[in-house]
Design a protein around this motif. Structure first.
Motif: not given
Length: 147
Positions: A63-65, A69-74, A114-122, A140-145
């Motif tokens: 729910d929160k990354a 820069a590194i968000v695991q998605v299954e 995946i990389k996420m620039a900011e909070t967004s829908d996948v 929700i991305v807590l730190e820019n990646g």
């Protein structure tokens, strides 16, 4: 002199045969979809016409990354005859993250980072036959990646 001409032709033929698989792979690459900065253009470049929202597409991701820069998605598709799975993130510089195609009988299941620039829908788009199904999860991305 004839031997030299024969060797030149032979080397040219072997080189062509070795490079043929690379050109075939390049033909599969959808450059327009992967390079566009707009989500709707990326989806249109994948030839998606109408999307049906489906809970049969399971998205397992945090729910929160802590770090974008590194968000695991299954992703698992329970939709019969799944042919492809596409992963998109609207607020990324290029929204189309990945596009996976499945052969007959392959299990439509993917784990990737995946990389996420900011909070967004996948957003996940699944193709099955002539229909397209979608599901999304907000992360929700807590730190820019991405930058």
């Amino acid at each position: 002199m004839q031997r030299r001409n024969f060797l030149t032709l032979l080397i040219g033929a072997v080189t062509s045969l070795l490079l043929a698989p690379l050109s075939a792979l390049a033909a599969v690459w959808n450059k327009a979809a992967f390079e566009t900065p707009k989500l709707d253009v990326a989806i249109k470049s994948l030839d998606v016409v109408d999307e049906i929202v489906s809970q049969d597409i399971l998205i397992i991701a945090p729910d929160k990354a802590e770090n974008g820069a590194i968000v695991q998605v299954e992703i698992k598709s329970n939709i019969v005859n799944t042919e492809s799975i596409s992963i998109l993130v609207e607020k990324n510089p290029t929204p189309l993250i990945a596009h996976f195609k499945f052969s007959n009988g392959a299990e439509p299941f993917v784990i990737t980072r995946i990389k996420m620039a900011e909070t967004s829908d996948v957003k996940v788009v699944v193709k099955a036959g002539t229909q397209y199904f979608t599901n999304a999860k907000n992360i929700i991305v807590l730190e820019n990646g991405c930058g």
